[in-house]
Motif scaffolding. Structure first.
Motif, mmCIF file in Angstrom:
data_model
loop_
_atom_site.group_PDB
_atom_site.id
_atom_site.type_symbol
_atom_site.label_atom_id
_atom_site.label_comp_id
_atom_site.label_asym_id
_atom_site.label_seq_id
_atom_site.Cartn_x
_atom_site.Cartn_y
_atom_site.Cartn_z
ATOM 1 N N LEU A 6 48.488 53.091 45.478
ATOM 2 C CA LEU A 6 48.323 53.247 44.034
ATOM 3 C C LEU A 6 47.985 51.911 43.369
ATOM 4 N N LEU A 7 48.693 50.859 43.739
ATOM 5 C CA LEU A 7 48.459 49.544 43.139
ATOM 6 C C LEU A 7 47.101 48.978 43.533
ATOM 7 N N ILE A 8 46.679 49.214 44.760
ATOM 8 C CA ILE A 8 45.364 48.723 45.195
ATOM 9 C C ILE A 8 44.255 49.394 44.389
ATOM 10 N N VAL A 9 44.392 50.696 44.185
ATOM 11 C CA VAL A 9 43.382 51.419 43.411
ATOM 12 C C VAL A 9 43.411 50.985 41.950
ATOM 13 N N THR A 60 43.830 39.544 39.138
ATOM 14 C CA THR A 60 44.707 40.709 39.033
ATOM 15 C C THR A 60 45.754 40.738 40.141
ATOM 16 N N PHE A 61 45.620 39.828 41.106
ATOM 17 C CA PHE A 61 46.584 39.841 42.205
ATOM 18 C C PHE A 61 47.973 39.439 41.714
ATOM 19 N N ALA A 62 48.064 38.537 40.744
ATOM 20 C CA ALA A 62 49.367 38.061 40.272
ATOM 21 C C ALA A 62 50.204 39.184 39.652
ATOM 22 N N PRO A 63 49.711 39.904 38.621
ATOM 23 C CA PRO A 63 50.533 41.005 38.094
ATOM 24 C C PRO A 63 50.763 42.115 39.098
ATOM 25 N N CYS A 64 49.777 42.350 39.953
ATOM 26 C CA CYS A 64 49.944 43.391 40.971
ATOM 27 C C CYS A 64 51.078 43.038 41.927
ATOM 28 N N THR A 77 46.198 35.823 55.136
ATOM 29 C CA THR A 77 45.660 35.428 53.832
ATOM 30 C C THR A 77 44.926 36.558 53.127
ATOM 31 N N LYS A 78 44.888 37.762 53.706
ATOM 32 C CA LYS A 78 44.225 38.898 53.077
ATOM 33 C C LYS A 78 45.120 39.465 51.971
ATOM 34 N N PRO A 79 44.609 39.566 50.746
ATOM 35 C CA PRO A 79 45.462 39.974 49.619
ATOM 36 C C PRO A 79 46.174 41.307 49.821
ATOM 37 N N ASN A 80 45.466 42.313 50.306
ATOM 38 C CA ASN A 80 46.096 43.622 50.453
ATOM 39 C C ASN A 80 47.211 43.600 51.491
ATOM 40 N N ILE A 81 47.002 42.876 52.572
ATOM 41 C CA ILE A 81 48.032 42.776 53.607
ATOM 42 C C ILE A 81 49.227 41.977 53.083
ATOM 43 N N VAL A 82 48.958 40.888 52.367
ATOM 44 C CA VAL A 82 50.047 40.096 51.788
ATOM 45 C C VAL A 82 50.842 40.944 50.807
ATOM 46 N N LEU A 83 50.145 41.764 50.018
ATOM 47 C CA LEU A 83 50.827 42.639 49.060
ATOM 48 C C LEU A 83 51.756 43.614 49.774
#
Length: 847
Positions: free
Chosen positions: A596-599, A535-539, A490-496
């Motif tokens: 890049l996207l995380i930053v 911002t998670f959706a567009p990312c 459920t961690k956003p960065n890991i899911v991304l």
């Protein structure tokens, strides 16, 4: 087909409001899903403009208490409608049976006084009534009074149809007297045989009209009863489907209990109701056999089923056309984006004209495409007349090259149509030369062009389509992807990162056209439960698109540009060395773009700045692998393995294109994929072979033909001096950097495939003038960098699909700024990875 579309397709149009409100129930499920998520991250509901209620996601009884009343309401509506229709058809059936009994008890058939006010032509048609087809019967039954031959039919005080009445006629025409004489002779012959004739067997006018009347009433009632039976089946499927979706979304276990204890205990879903309908159908078949087919039950069943099928086909065709019309007008329905979010719509808005010119035949609107076409034609004609390069064939080929480039860049006509024009122009303008340097005659040039167009590379492309279709049709892609994503947590960065890896890997095997579409479908539950302005959706959407572009370079069959690059290599690169370079390059590019996207977006941060958001986990599919799926996996692994070691087996298979035949034979011969027969096609049939991207095949064939034409015409030979001057004094790596910049810029603004068609032959020629012949290396780099051009919304299909994604209120997730701010840096990063790490790996593997 989605069930909501299938429901519309199978519904009786007049009863549409009485079916289960599937779409409304689905929206209610998504609202309950939001409420479940609200326990951890309450947020403002955009629709109600208030805070969502808090429901513990672990307590499914709370959501059940809200959802069950909605189901009960739909069930009651269906029950009331069914009971009314059932009573109606049973009453009509009883009345019809009583009419048949009355007819049996009436006086014997006599035809002397039964006359029609018809002309001689109508009398000739009487003999065909018993053989009337269901379609003709239905058409005539629906004709208004006075149209066609209608018996004297009225309505009694009991509401029943009256039978044709015998009447006395003071005078009779000669034709009538002759017919009466023939009837008397026939009746006398029948009486001598000892078999009395009834209205159901007689050939008299009166008897035939009676049978026709009963035939029409029975067939009409049969359709009503079977439609009611279908109504029951479709609604039961609707309850089963919506409960399955509810359990999946809310993690409940309501489906089996509600179906068993509520739905199946309520008319029309009880066994008693089903038996009533089946009994009515049996009675109608018996009546039809008695009144029409002279006791032949099999013939009665066959004719009634034929009538039913034709009626259903007629209704479905009408409903289907209405649904397509709604989709084209952007009102939902089939292909409107419900099943595949972001998929191209069926019909675009008409292009606005730049100017309008008056002509004798009316005003002509000049659009951008027409203007581009006129410019391309003008440039083409000018270049044909102007000596640009030495040699007539080379000059003509240069004109064709510039014409095709303008057409491809502006898309004045479809890309594949331009590709098909290329061999036509090369043959007719005699661009192809013989080994001696003479222009080949048109017949020989045509044979040469067609021989190179269908090359082993094209067969490899078709084999790739076959593998992708088999994986997608057997749901192997969805099964594996959901299992991988379920491990992301459920961690956003890991899911991304997980979605980027899945999108890249899927693009390797099911193309970077289908892979992002599948991923966008899988992320919809996540997007529905995100806080507003997150911002998670567009990312996430942009990450999937960029990863799919990167996946386009990872395997030889993942995109057409890779196959174009392979076709320009000599000797061709085997799959093992391609993977040795492309997979590390893709993996490093994905990691760098992820950072890049995380930053850039900081997707883990909540909109209010208080803590991090938590993503709803993806649940793994619980289905186990079937025998068919194991067979698909086995064939795919064997095929890919043979592609990897093709150089060692060249004495046996000759080329990778021959290996591509294996999956085609294995999947179509065993029924995994189907080719619908023209003799058995139906609206339910699905032709997998026709679903291949044949436009891409023709695009690649035209590109290959253009490349061979540029070489054969001597155009590249005339460019030797220019190319030699360009690379003179430059090291190999300097050429790689310059070429990378050129390829990246071109592929950003035009199709990746077209970029490879135009640039791979140039890279090949440049490499041939470098020490040690670096043709394969430069072509390989060109093919990989073509996939990295992803800085604009129009740069490749993944970007185009991502740019059309909308939220629940119809607003786009991404803007042009998102692509410029993140897509352009991502393109530069990916191109640099190819030009540095990719270059080193190519040298290590001996390219």
């Amino acid at each position: 087909m989605k069930f909501s579309s299938s429901l519309k397709f199978n519904a009786v149009a007049e009863w549409w409001d009485e079916y289960i409100a599937y779409d409304s129930l689905k929206k209610a499920i998504y609202q309950l899903e939001k409420q479940q998520t609200g326990v951890d991250h309450p947020y403002t509901d955009l629709e109600s403009n208030e805070r969502t209620s808090l429901i513990d996601r672990a307590d499914s009884s709370a959501t059940d208490a809200l959802f069950i009343p909605l189901l009960d309401h739909e069930l009651k509506k269906i029950m009331l409608f069914y009971e009314a229709k059932e009573a109606e058809v049973l009453k009509e059936l009883a009345g019809l049976e009583e009419l048949v009994r009355e007819q049996d008890e009436s006086e014997p058939v006599a035809d002397e006084h039964y006359m029609h006010d018809i002309d001689e032509d109508d009398e000739d048609d009487d003999d065909d009534d018993d053989d009337e087809s269901p379609v003709r019967s239905r058409t005539r039954a629906q004709s208004p009074p006075g149209i066609g031959r209608q018996p004297s039919v009225g309505t009694s005080s009991r509401g029943k149809y009256m039978l044709p009445q015998r009447c006395s006629t003071p005078s009779m025409s000669p034709v009538g007297r002759a017919r009466r004489l023939v009837t008397k002779l026939k009746d006398s012959i029948t009486s001598t045989t000892g078999f009395p004739e009834s209205v159901w067997t007689s050939r008299s006018n009166y008897a035939m009209d009676v049978r026709l009347l009963f035939k029409r009433r029975i067939t009409t009632l049969y359709v009503s009863v079977t439609s009611l039976k279908s109504y029951v089946e479709v609604n039961y499927s609707g309850f089963r489907k919506i409960l399955k979706k509810y359990d999946k979304v809310t993690e409940s276990e309501l489906k089996d209990q509600y179906l068993r204890e509520v739905v199946e205990q309520t008319p029309p879903f009880t066994q008693q109701s089903k038996d009533t309908l089946n009994d009515a159908i049996t009675r109608l078949v018996n009546l039809y056999a008695k009144c029409v087919t002279q006791g032949d039950l099999r013939a009665a069943q066959r004719q009634l089923r034929l009538y039913q099928r034709e009626h259903v086909a007629w209704e479905r065709d009408t409903v289907w056309k209405q649904m397509i019309g709604r989709a084209r007008r952007g009102r939902g329905g089939i292909d409107s984006g419900d099943e595949f979010p972001g998929a191209p719509v069926l019909e675009h808005e008409p292009e606005k004209g730049l100017l309008s010119l008056p002509t004798p035949v009316g005003r002509i609107k000049i659009t951008k495409k027409i203007l581009s076409l006129l410019i391309a034609v003008a440039v083409f004609i000018t270049l044909l007349d102007v000596r640009t390069v030495e040699g007539v064939p080379a000059n003509r080929c240069f004109a064709i090259l510039i014409f095709a480039t303008i057409m491809w860049a502006t898309e004045a006509i479809p890309l594949f149509v331009t590709s098909i024009l290329v061999p036509l122009l090369m043959a007719c303008l005699r661009v192809i030369r013989s080994p001696d340097g003479d222009m080949l005659p048109v017949p020989e040039a045509t044979k040469y062009i067609f021989s190179v167009m269908f090359s082993p590379t094209i067969m490899l492309l078709i084999g790739g389509f076959t593998i992708a279709s088999a994986i997608s049709k057997t749901s192997i892609d969805r099964l594996l992807i959901t299992r991988v994503l379920s491990l992301a947590g459920t961690k956003p960065n890991i899911v991304l990162l997980a979605f980027m890896g899945v999108s890249c890997f899927a693009s390797m095997w099911i193309s970077n056209v289908a892979a992002p579409t599948l991923c966008f479908t899988l992320i919809r539950p996540i997007l529905r439960t995100l806080p507003p302005r997150s911002t998670f959706a567009p990312c996430l959407i942009l990450a999937i698109a960029l990863a799919a572009n990167i996946g386009g370079q990872s395997s030889p069959i993942s995109s057409p540009q890779n196959l174009i690059a392979l076709d320009n290599m000599d000797p061709k690169l085997d799959w093992a060395r391609w993977f040795a370079v492309a997979i590390p390059v893709s993996a490093i590019s994905i990691l760098l773009i992820w950072l890049l996207l995380i930053v850039s977006y900081r997707p883990a941060r909540s909109p209010d700045g208080e803590g991090d958001i938590e993503i709803k986990p993806i649940k793994a599919a619980k289905d186990s692998f079937t025998v068919k799926q194991y067979w698909v996996v086995f064939v795919c692994l064997v095929t890919i393995g043979l592609w990897c070691i093709e150089h060692e087996l060249e004495w046996l298979v000759g080329d990778m294109g021959i290996v591509a035949i294996i999956p085609i034979v294995a999947f179509f011969a065993t029924g995994v994929l189907k080719k619908a027969s023209s003799l058995r096609c139906s609206q339910e049939s699905f032709d997998d072979f026709e679903q291949f991207l044949w436009t891409v095949v023709f695009l690649a064939m035209g590109g290959i033909a253009l490349g061979k034409g540029v070489t054969s015409s001597g155009l590249l030979e005339n460019m030797d001096d220019v190319i030699r001057k360009l690379v003179e004094g430059l090291s190999l790596y300097s050429v790689v950097i310059v070429l990378s910049i050129v390829v990246l810029v071109v592929s950003t603004f035009i199709s990746h495939t077209i970029a490879s068609v135009l640039l791979c032959p140039i890279a090949k020629e440049v490499g041939s003038h470098l020490p040690g012949d670096q043709s394969n290396l430069l072509v390989f780099i060109t093919g990989l960098i073509c996939s990295t051009g992803m800085g604009m919304p129009v740069s490749g299909f993944p970007n185009q699909t991502a740019a059309t994604q909308e939220d629940e209120v119809g607003q786009l997730y991404l803007s042009n700024i998102d692509f410029l701010k993140n897509g352009v840096p991502a393109s530069i990063i990916a191109a640099l990875v190819v030009a540095t790490i990719g270059f080193l790996l190519m040298k290590l593997v001996g390219i």
